[in-house]
Design a protein around this motif. Structure first.
Motif, mmCIF file in Angstrom:
data_model
loop_
_atom_site.group_PDB
_atom_site.id
_atom_site.type_symbol
_atom_site.label_atom_id
_atom_site.label_comp_id
_atom_site.label_asym_id
_atom_site.label_seq_id
_atom_site.Cartn_x
_atom_site.Cartn_y
_atom_site.Cartn_z
ATOM 1 N N ASP A 1 -10.481 -6.296 -3.859
ATOM 2 C CA ASP A 1 -10.311 -5.042 -3.124
ATOM 3 C C ASP A 1 -9.948 -5.305 -1.669
ATOM 4 O O ASP A 1 -9.215 -4.538 -1.057
ATOM 5 C CB ASP A 1 -11.600 -4.217 -3.196
ATOM 6 N N ARG B 1 -2.925 0.312 7.916
ATOM 7 C CA ARG B 1 -2.391 0.610 6.575
ATOM 8 C C ARG B 1 -2.462 -0.591 5.641
ATOM 9 O O ARG B 1 -2.479 -0.424 4.416
ATOM 10 C CB ARG B 1 -0.937 1.086 6.682
ATOM 11 N N THR C 1 -7.400 -4.581 8.491
ATOM 12 C CA THR C 1 -8.010 -4.361 9.797
ATOM 13 C C THR C 1 -8.427 -5.677 10.420
ATOM 14 O O THR C 1 -8.963 -6.556 9.738
ATOM 15 C CB THR C 1 -9.259 -3.458 9.660
ATOM 16 N N ALA D 1 -13.456 -1.148 6.676
ATOM 17 C CA ALA D 1 -12.276 -0.342 7.011
ATOM 18 C C ALA D 1 -11.099 -0.687 6.111
ATOM 19 O O ALA D 1 -10.311 0.199 5.730
ATOM 20 C CB ALA D 1 -11.910 -0.547 8.478
ATOM 21 N N LEU E 1 -11.052 -1.336 3.096
ATOM 22 C CA LEU E 1 -11.145 -0.692 1.786
ATOM 23 C C LEU E 1 -10.276 0.565 1.714
ATOM 24 O O LEU E 1 -9.923 1.016 0.623
ATOM 25 C CB LEU E 1 -12.600 -0.338 1.478
ATOM 26 N N ASN E 2 -9.929 1.126 2.867
ATOM 27 C CA ASN E 2 -9.136 2.355 2.914
ATOM 28 C C ASN E 2 -7.634 2.096 3.067
ATOM 29 O O ASN E 2 -6.861 3.043 3.226
ATOM 30 C CB ASN E 2 -9.611 3.232 4.072
ATOM 31 N N ALA E 3 -7.225 0.841 3.030
ATOM 32 C CA ALA E 3 -5.810 0.507 3.215
ATOM 33 C C ALA E 3 -4.981 0.917 1.993
ATOM 34 O O ALA E 3 -5.515 1.217 0.921
ATOM 35 C CB ALA E 3 -5.662 -0.987 3.485
ATOM 36 N N ASP E 4 -3.671 0.897 2.169
ATOM 37 C CA ASP E 4 -2.711 1.299 1.133
ATOM 38 C C ASP E 4 -2.146 0.038 0.476
ATOM 39 O O ASP E 4 -1.426 -0.728 1.122
ATOM 40 C CB ASP E 4 -1.595 2.124 1.787
#
Length: 348
Positions: A256, A299, A302, A313, A315-318
């Motif tokens: 992930d 994106r 981080t 943070a 974990l929210n990437a594209d």
């Protein structure tokens, strides 16, 4: 003098890092040399396999050439190079440096490793002495190739001269988002899987990653002198050992987040490999990660002073943006920059 584009050259590459070693320097140079040969150049590599060698203290996987000067002189004269590039600052690198100075032959070097910081981490030797030695080595070159702008700025501030940019690439066919290793099923976990890939050695700062309080699981891919100690200290982490080809790409893709805790790398090819597999990056805000992720706005991952916060943070990437960003880095561009930086002469 002849121009690089005037025709094929006989290029001599001197390096202390060479096969069967597995690291970013070897991957970079083998790929670039293949590219140079495809462009019609004749490339001769003088690495540890061409000399009598002994295991490096504390790191037996690395072989160090013993008194390579006479053999280097003989083989270099037989090859009659038109261009010389010195990759490393080890015994072979210094033998090539002395040979070139004696012959009056211009040469180029590259700065792959923050050697002073590595020495300080292992032997507690001050940075000032190490950087003084490296300045003498590299400032004698027509150009020293550096992988990132932040590294160029740092070395320039330390008195290094004639620094030229030299980017890196990634094999987009080998490293891809599919297939993905199903870490969650394999490890029997529900939360996110944080993956690290690389040499398991003290200078890689892997302990900083394994010490983090993170949800889910941690996976470490690779081998090295610190593996046994870290496995004993962090039994909850999963260590795969060294993986190759498709298994490595699937390991990246199954994560992930890819965590890169190093504070001393000059680039970090593993960052590009992870991004090519669609896996975002979490790293400290240092040379390498800072440059690769510049302008991406979170994106694709981080960077920051707080590695745990960067992991969460990321974990929210594209994942699609990760792959697209990796596609900007090609080995063709890397090879072309290397070729243009050479300082060729008529054969000796």
């Amino acid at each position: 003098m002849i121009g690089v584009n005037a025709g094929s050259l006989r290029i001599l590459v001197a390096t202390d890092a060479w096969k069967p070693q597995v690291n970013g320097v070897v991957r970079t140079m083998t790929t670039v040399i293949d590219g140079l040969r495809a462009r019609g150049h004749e490339v001769e590599v003088l690495g540890p396999d061409r000399f009598r060698s002994v295991p490096c203290p504390t790191y037996p996987e690395i072989r160090l050439a013993v008194w390579p000067g006479p053999g280097f002189d003989r083989m270099a004269r037989a090859f009659r190079p038109q261009a010389l590039h010195i990759v490393t600052e080890g015994p072979i690198g210094w033998a090539a440096w002395r040979w070139a100075r004696k012959q009056g032959m211009p040469f180029t070097t590259s700065y792959h490793t923050r050697f002073p910081e590595y020495v300080q981490a292992r032997a507690k030797i001050g940075l000032g002495l190490s950087y003084a030695v490296l300045r003498r080595f590299h400032n004698a070159a027509e150009a020293t190739l550096v992988a990132t702008e932040s590294l160029r700025e740092d070395l320039a501030a330390r008195g290094f001269t004639r620094l030229k940019p030299w980017t890196r690439g990634v094999d987009l066919a080998r490293f891809s988002p599919e297939p993905r290793r199903d870490w969650k099923t394999e490890l029997g976990v529900q939360g996110p899987v944080f993956v690290h890939v690389g040499r398991i050695a003290v200078e890689k700062n892997i302990e900083a990653f394994l010490s983090l309080d993170l949800p889910g699981s941690k996976v470490v891919v690779g081998d090295g002198p610190q593996r046994a100690a870290l496995q004993h200290r962090f039994p909850e982490a999963f260590f795969t050992g060294r993986l190759s080809e498709g298994a490595l790409a699937a390991a990246y893709a199954g994560g992930d987040v890819f965590v890169f805790p190093s504070l001393t790398d000059t680039f970090g090819l593993v960052l590009l490999e992870s991004l090519a597999c669609g896996t975002p990056v979490a790293a400290y805000d240092v040379t390498g990660p800072r440059d690769i992720l510049a302008g991406t706005g979170g994106r694709v991952g981080t960077v920051g002073a707080d590695l745990r916060a960067a992991c969460l943070a990321a974990l929210n990437a594209d994942r699609g943006a990760c792959r697209a960003h990796a596609e900007r880095f090609t080995w063709e561009a890397c090879t072309e920059m290397f070729e243009k930086a050479l300082s060729p002469v008529s054969a000796l």
